[in-house]
Design a protein around this motif. Structure first.
Motif, PDB file in Angstrom:
ATOM      1  N   ILE A  69       1.099  -1.200  -0.064  1.00 39.01           N
ATOM      2  CA  ILE A  69       0.117  -0.141  -0.066  1.00 39.01           C
ATOM      3  C   ILE A  69       0.963   1.204  -0.033  1.00 39.01           C
ATOM      4  O   ILE A  69       2.114   1.403   0.864  1.00 39.01           O
ATOM      5  CB  ILE A  69      -0.955  -0.168   1.269  1.00 39.01           C
ATOM      6  CG1 ILE A  69      -1.852   1.147   1.173  1.00 39.01           C
ATOM      7  CG2 ILE A  69      -0.121  -0.096   2.494  1.00 39.01           C
ATOM      8  CD1 ILE A  69      -3.319   1.103  -0.113  1.00 39.01           C
ATOM      9  N   GLY A  74      -4.509   4.581   3.116  1.00 37.51           N
ATOM     10  CA  GLY A  74      -4.730   3.237   2.399  1.00 37.51           C
ATOM     11  C   GLY A  74      -4.285   2.301   3.632  1.00 37.51           C
ATOM     12  O   GLY A  74      -4.743   1.041   3.756  1.00 37.51           O
ATOM     13  N   ASN A 163     -12.198   6.829  -1.200  1.00 37.01           N
ATOM     14  CA  ASN A 163     -10.741   6.014  -1.265  1.00 37.01           C
ATOM     15  C   ASN A 163     -10.976   4.569  -0.389  1.00 37.01           C
ATOM     16  O   ASN A 163     -10.453   3.743  -1.003  1.00 37.01           O
ATOM     17  CB  ASN A 163      -9.530   6.806  -0.742  1.00 37.01           C
ATOM     18  CG  ASN A 163      -9.451   7.688  -1.818  1.00 37.01           C
ATOM     19  OD1 ASN A 163      -9.610   7.851  -3.132  1.00 37.01           O
ATOM     20  ND2 ASN A 163      -8.593   9.003  -1.641  1.00 37.01           N
ATOM     21  N   ILE A 167     -10.376   0.729  -1.931  1.00 42.38           N
ATOM     22  CA  ILE A 167      -9.644   0.023  -1.723  1.00 42.38           C
ATOM     23  C   ILE A 167     -10.249  -1.477  -1.129  1.00 42.38           C
ATOM     24  O   ILE A 167      -9.811  -2.295  -1.434  1.00 42.38           O
ATOM     25  CB  ILE A 167      -8.800   0.571  -0.243  1.00 42.38           C
ATOM     26  CG1 ILE A 167      -8.060   1.676  -0.867  1.00 42.38           C
ATOM     27  CG2 ILE A 167      -8.002  -0.537   0.350  1.00 42.38           C
ATOM     28  CD1 ILE A 167      -7.050   2.590   0.446  1.00 42.38           C
TER      29      ILE A 167
END
Length: 327
Positions: A69, A74, A163, A167
């Motif tokens: 990552i 993240g 986001n 992910i």
């Protein structure tokens, strides 16, 4: 000569053999999608799924087990999904991880920073999936994609939940990701109810950095969370922008609010801490209503701004609950 009985017996035998041959030549749907290994056991074919992202379309086979990552937020997303990455970029603060995730990052290899990824370190980990961000790593996308299937988010700041959803899809854990977000939304609603009329307080946010002081607005990590809760903001900050940068001391009066939160990005050189001390000792700062009323609070830069992930978001809610409700 054949008797009628023998003729019918012969016909039945031939018919039975034909049925057996037809049966041997057909397979069920399950048999088509699985094959026998050498030991005679059936081996399921791995699932394949496609992730659409800003750099294109990537097909991923099987659930990724060795994930690298390349963003701070993240890293928090993976941890919240019970995935420990094999490699991650270093936290902006900490050695090498933020204090609030350090215990969960044991054994994770550092692969550079968001702005300077170490490609050799990434390749050495033999990942089966790399997750990055266009704003940070667009120039090295092709090199990353040559190492392992690589998917990119488009942007940073602001709405961390978009986001996070990306992910979760990338690692084939959309259902688990939805559960994490539902739990977060429930916390927001519960806290809103507890805060009640205190949401009418105008919340001001200030950040001190080495060589730069900023007033933070609504399109920032903490700004979005304050907006989700329904807090009021001073007029200058009540806009869909990120921050007012390069603020001078003459503008300190513009930092006022009913409640003021400030945080300092200290990279270890001491300059940001020095700036914070200088500004907070200034007569204009001391004359702010929030300061005079004891409503100026120093909070963690990592949690309120830098980390930018789901774990930090929940910790920020903890801070707000403690400050407003533990009186």
């Amino acid at each position: 000569m054949f008797t009628k009985q023998r003729i019918w017996m012969t016909f039945a035998l031939v018919f039975t053999l034909l049925l057996a041959l037809v049966g041997c030549g057909s397979q069920t749907e399950e048999e088509v999608t699985s094959e026998k290994d050498d030991a005679g056991a059936k081996t399921e074919q791995p699932e394949t799924y496609t992730v659409e992202h800003v750099m294109g379309s990537t097909e991923i086979t099987g659930t990724p087990e060795r994930v690298v990552i390349l963003t701070n937020h993240g890293t928090e997303a993976l941890l919240s999904l019970d995935i420990t990455p094999v490699g991650a970029v270093q936290s902006w603060l900490g050695d090498p991880w933020y204090d609030h995730i350090a215990a969960d990052m044991e054994g994770v290899e550092v692969v550079g920073t968001e702005s300077e990824v170490n490609l050799e370190a990434v390749a050495a980990l033999k990942p089966d999936l790399i997750i990055g961000n266009k704003m940070r790593q667009e120039q090295i996308y092709e090199q990353l994609n040559a190492i392992a299937p690589t998917v990119f988010e488009e942007t940073l700041r602001g709405d961390w939940q978009e986001n996070f959803k990306f992910i979760a899809k990338a690692v084939n854990k959309e259902e688990e990701g939805q559960e994490v977000l539902v739990n977060y939304d429930n916390r927001i609603e519960e806290l809103k109810g507890k805060l009640g009329d205190q949401l009418n307080n105008e919340i001001s946010m200030v950040r001190f950095m080495a060589g730069d002081t900023r007033i933070y607005q609504k399109d920032s990590f903490s700004g979005i969370i304050l907006d989700e809760l329904g807090f009021a903001r001073p007029e200058l900050q009540d806009v869909e922008e990120f921050a007012i940068k390069g603020v001078t001391k003459e503008r300190i009066p513009e930092m006022d609010g009913d409640v003021l939160f400030y945080f300092t990005y200290e990279d270890g050189e001491g300059e940001a801490t020095k700036a914070e001390e200088e500004w907070t000792k200034d007569p204009l700062w001391k004359n702010l209503e929030a300061v005079k009323n004891g409503n100026a609070h120093k909070v963690s830069d990592a949690i309120w701004n830098t980390a930018g992930g789901v774990i930090a978001a929940n910790l920020m809610l903890d801070d707000i609950e403690e400050i407003f409700l533990a009186k």
